[in-house]
Design an enzyme around this catalytic site. Structure first.
Site, PDB file in Angstrom:
ATOM      1  N   HIS A   1       0.862  -1.183   0.000  1.00  0.00           N
ATOM      2  CA  HIS A   1       0.000   0.000   0.000  1.00  0.00           C
ATOM      3  C   HIS A   1       0.898   1.231   0.000  1.00  0.00           C
ATOM      4  CE1 HIS A   1      -3.753   2.243   0.797  1.00  0.00           C
ATOM      5  NE2 HIS A   1      -2.921   3.092   1.377  1.00  0.00           N
ATOM      6  N   CYS A   2       0.770   2.050  -1.022  1.00  0.00           N
ATOM      7  CA  CYS A   2       1.633   3.223  -1.185  1.00  0.00           C
ATOM      8  C   CYS A   2       0.905   4.470  -0.699  1.00  0.00           C
ATOM      9  CB  CYS A   2       2.033   3.373  -2.655  1.00  0.00           C
ATOM     10  SG  CYS A   2       3.164   4.757  -2.946  1.00  0.00           S
ATOM     11  N   PRO A   3       1.361   5.107   0.380  1.00  0.00           N
ATOM     12  CA  PRO A   3       0.695   6.339   0.837  1.00  0.00           C
ATOM     13  C   PRO A   3       0.867   7.498  -0.130  1.00  0.00           C
ATOM     14  CG  PRO A   3       2.688   5.923   2.109  1.00  0.00           C
ATOM     15  CD  PRO A   3       2.479   4.716   1.250  1.00  0.00           C
TER      16      PRO A   3
ATOM     17  N   ASN B   1      -1.960   6.994  -2.264  1.00  0.00           N
ATOM     18  CA  ASN B   1      -3.230   6.800  -1.550  1.00  0.00           C
ATOM     19  C   ASN B   1      -4.004   5.645  -2.177  1.00  0.00           C
ATOM     20  OD1 ASN B   1      -5.137   7.328   0.444  1.00  0.00           O
ATOM     21  ND2 ASN B   1      -6.278   8.773  -0.824  1.00  0.00           N
ATOM     22  N   ASN B   2      -3.280   4.611  -2.530  1.00  0.00           N
ATOM     23  CA  ASN B   2      -3.872   3.479  -3.229  1.00  0.00           C
ATOM     24  C   ASN B   2      -2.956   2.272  -3.057  1.00  0.00           C
ATOM     25  OD1 ASN B   2      -5.579   1.966  -4.785  1.00  0.00           O
ATOM     26  ND2 ASN B   2      -5.066   2.936  -6.736  1.00  0.00           N
TER      27      ASN B   2
END
Length: 377
Positions: free
Chosen positions: A184-186, A189-190
């Protein structure tokens, strides 16, 4: 955990045994007998409620830290919007400085062929960065169907309570299972999954190229701007010394105008930001390139490592069933079937879908099927 429990319950058991011995030697009073029966009944109820054959110290620790995990997941979920806005603002600031500060200097100093090359390359790189970042944010990573299907599954998700296909993992931040989940890549945001993994890597790759290009291209401008700022600081110190020593207050005209000072500071800001991003994002890009060459995701890297050690202890060799060879792994990942696709699907913006549906992992026709191997899920 058992030693702590025995230390806590040991004195209570000892007292009860002494009371029981005293009660059996003498006639046990009804109050004491009811107390012993209630203690035994409560202990049986407690054991029946807390009994778990799969329990242990790891389960207790996970349960204790569950509020912390929940807080971190929610903070990352809400701060994802802030991180996306930060990426947009920083990238826009670099583009604005390039147009307002760097471009006038280039037009006055570089030759026409060199100006044309910089113009074409910079805009090509910028278009690819914007396109892949937008696609990585807006494209769903892919989710397994929650209805009953005939697809082969390898396990049941403990949180979703739905069948989980191979290479699918649960994201605690999105609170959903993701097909071929990488992480999960902040900054997006996805989640990075089956359908947007290529967009994520392409964005990292072209952003690294752009930062390296800006760092090397503005190195001479950065040195001149930094020297000018140092000279400006020295002039300000001299002004303060002169004003302190003289009886009259008369300041000389400024050596640099406001526009020149802002231009120098902007060039220094551009070089430092691009250099730091190039180092950090370049290391991340190299790491993901190694994983793609091996046919793995970030999660599968840890799973395969444990499986490799487990099988090596038994004298067996672990082979990744999704590893088709370095070149074929890149072809499958980028969706390259012909030589023309290296131009139309890699060097130019392309929104083509990846191979497969993310639930079954049969190799493409142009890939030689690897030998039978142990499946890592």
């Amino acid at each position: 955990m058992r030693s702590r429990r025995s230390l806590l319950l040991g004195p209570a058991r000892l007292c009860l045994r002494l009371l029981l011995l005293l009660g059996y030697r003498r006639r046990c009073p009804p109050l004491l007998r009811n107390l012993v029966l209630r203690w035994r009944y409560g202990k049986v109820c407690l054991r029946s409620l807390l009994y778990n054959s799969f329990g242990g110290s790891d389960t207790v620790i996970d349960s204790a830290f569950e509020p912390v995990y929940w807080l971190v997941d929610n903070v990352i979920r809400w701060f994802g919007v802030v991180f996306v806005a930060l990426v947009i603002v920083l990238t826009s600031s670099i583009v604005a400085i390039a147009y307002l500060c760097v471009l006038p200097l280039i037009l006055h100093t570089y030759s026409v062929p060199r100006i044309c090359w910089h113009f074409v390359y910079s805009h090509w790189n910028l278009i690819l960065i914007v396109f892949h970042y937008y696609q990585a944010i807006t494209t769903p990573p892919g989710y397994p169907p929650q209805a009953k299907t005939d697809l082969a599954t390898v396990s049941i998700c403990k949180k979703c309570i739905y069948p989980k296909p191979a290479r699918t993992h649960h994201c605690s931040i999105c609170n959903r299972c993701v097909l071929k989940m990488d992480h999960h890549c902040p900054w997006l945001n996805n989640c990075v999954g089956h359908y947007n993994h290529r967009y994520f890597f392409s964005f990292c790759f072209f952003m690294t190229l752009g930062c390296v290009y800006c760092s090397f291209g503005s190195w001479d401008m950065f040195r001149e701007a930094y020297a000018a700022l140092e000279k400006m600081k020295q002039l300000n110190r001299n002004k303060l010394q002169v004003a302190a020593n003289q009886t009259y207050h008369q300041t000389p005209p400024p050596a640099f105008s406001f526009r020149e000072r802002m231009t120098h500071k902007s060039l220094v800001y551009l070089w430092f930001l691009c250099s730091s991003v190039a180092l950090a994002l370049g290391a991340l890009t190299v790491w993901h390139a190694v994983l793609i060459s091996r046919g793995e995701t970030s999660i599968e890297r840890h799973i395969n490592k444990k499986e490799r050690h487990r099988l090596s202890s038994k004298g067996k060799v672990f082979r990744n069933p999704y590893n088709y060879g370095c070149l074929d792994n890149w072809k499958v990942f980028l969706g390259v079937n012909t030589r023309r696709h290296w131009l139309t699907r890699v060097l130019l913006p392309s929104s083509h879908l990846p191979y497969g549906n993310g639930m079954t992992w049969d190799p493409p026709p142009y890939v030689i099927t690897p030998p039978d191997s142990v499946l890592a899920v």
